[in-house]
Design an enzyme around this catalytic site. Structure first.
Site, PDB file in Angstrom:
ATOM      1  N   CYS A 181      -5.845 -47.510 -65.663  1.00  0.00           N
ATOM      2  CA  CYS A 181      -5.080 -48.740 -65.455  1.00  0.00           C
ATOM      3  C   CYS A 181      -4.385 -49.229 -64.243  1.00  0.00           C
ATOM      4  CB  CYS A 181      -3.501 -48.008 -66.045  1.00  0.00           C
ATOM      5  SG  CYS A 181      -2.030 -48.537 -66.260  1.00  0.00           S
ATOM      6  N   CYS A 187      -0.683 -49.525 -63.603  1.00  0.00           N
ATOM      7  CA  CYS A 187       0.177 -47.789 -63.271  1.00  0.00           C
ATOM      8  C   CYS A 187      -0.589 -47.110 -62.031  1.00  0.00           C
ATOM      9  CB  CYS A 187      -0.107 -46.963 -64.805  1.00  0.00           C
ATOM     10  SG  CYS A 187       0.005 -47.758 -66.179  1.00  0.00           S
ATOM     11  N   ASP A 188      -1.806 -46.922 -61.807  1.00  0.00           N
ATOM     12  CA  ASP A 188      -1.816 -46.511 -60.312  1.00  0.00           C
ATOM     13  C   ASP A 188      -2.570 -46.818 -59.156  1.00  0.00           C
ATOM     14  OD1 ASP A 188      -1.983 -44.041 -61.836  1.00  0.00           O
ATOM     15  OD2 ASP A 188      -3.443 -44.432 -63.278  1.00  0.00           O
TER      16      ASP A 188
END
Length: 328
Positions: free
Chosen positions: A133, A136-137
């Site tokens: 992701c 997300c990261d």
């Protein structure tokens, strides 16, 4: 018989449980025996969930959600659903233990699973340089060299997004052309930070405590070479966990469960769906949580219409048809 059984224990399932429990529906959450907590259990730092300005570990966030649901009366059961009977006014949920639970309604919130490369290092270095992701990261890879595996729209979108942070992004594809849409290809080709590595597959992910490289294998002649990187994003698609309802609920062309507009109502009365299992696009913890809220409120309306809803915690409501216990 239960008012509602919630299948799934990610952000959608636990948020639905919080709202349903506060409405005195006494929900039963079937959380899975091995994957309780959903995909966030495999995530380290979560920095984009509202309310945690310093960030929070994925497992800690899920533990807090579970504790909040249990505080209001939700029951969490660590078992796996093996079959469902959804027709008629009484829904039946059969568990791996053999026990059958009955309910007037079901919230199906089993999420989706990222497709994986199937390499040993993928699991070992998950959260230590391997991610599925970018949203997300990506922030954690500022000024680093990273790689994206995949050739579709999602891979191109992730690669372009990651150039906001990384100094260089390799896109690794097993063929010599992309399956992504033309506009997504053009954006990636025009990005000076992106370099394509064609006709190659990841044979191994290198690193002990963190990712420090890849071993690439040519899909043309089988030769191998190492590539130094500090992060790997796998973008080869994801699969909604719908195997239990393939012949029971209507699905979309993208494989997710069909719901009626912005509601959580599925094609079967009394069955509701929430989270990534209905969302082929965003797949974020916060959108899943919002979807779980919708499902719980839809269940409350459904049960109230049948005269089966629990007694509200507070009688007077500022919203017609809803108890205060369900309003934030």
């Amino acid at each position: 018989m239960r008012h509602v059984i919630i299948i799934g224990s990610g952000p959608a399932g636990y948020t639905a449980a919080i709202y349903a429990a506060r409405a005195n529906l006494e929900p039963l959450v079937v959380a899975s025996s091995v994957e309780a907590g959903g995909e966030l259990m495999n995530t380290t730092e979560v920095e984009n969930f509202p309310g945690f300005p310093e960030g929070i570990q994925g497992p800690d966030l899920m533990a807090k959600m579970q504790a909040q649901a249990e505080r209001f009366g939700a029951e969490v059961l660590y078992d796996d659903v093996v079959s469902l009977e959804l027709d008629g006014p009484v829904k039946k949920v059969t568990l791996g233990s053999g026990k059958v639970h009955e309910a007037a309604s079901i919230i199906y919130a089993t999420g989706s699973a990222y497709r994986k490369l199937g390499l040993e290092g993928e699991e070992r270095l998950s959260g230590r340089g391997v991610s599925w992701c970018a949203t997300c990261d990506g922030f954690f890879f500022r000024e680093r060299t990273i790689a994206v595996v995949g050739g579709g729209d999602s891979a191109m979108e992730e690669a372009n997004f990651l150039t906001k942070f990384a100094s260089k992004v390799y896109v690794i594809h097993r063929k010599d052309s992309l399956r992504a849409s033309k506009i997504m290809q053009e954006r990636a080709f025009a990005n000076p930070k992106i370099e394509f590595i064609w006709n190659s597959e990841v044979a191994d992910i290198l690193g002990d405590e963190a990712v420090n490289g890849l071993r690439l294998r040519s899909t043309v002649d089988g030769s191998e070479r190492d590539l130094e990187i500090e992060g790997l994003f796998v973008a080869i698609g994801n699969d909604p966990r719908t195997h239990l309802v393939h012949d029971k609920l209507e699905l979309t062309s993208q494989g997710t469960i069909w719901v009626d507009g912005r509601s959580s109502r599925t094609s079967v009365e009394g069955v509701f769906a929430a989270g990534d299992v209905i969302d082929p696009t965003y797949r974020q913890a916060i959108t899943a949580a919002g979807s779980g809220t919708v499902a719980a409120l839809d269940v409350e309306h459904f049960l109230a219409g049948r005269g089966e809803a629990g007694e509200p915690a507070v009688a007077d409501s500022p919203i017609e048809g809803l108890p205060d216990a369900a309003v934030v």
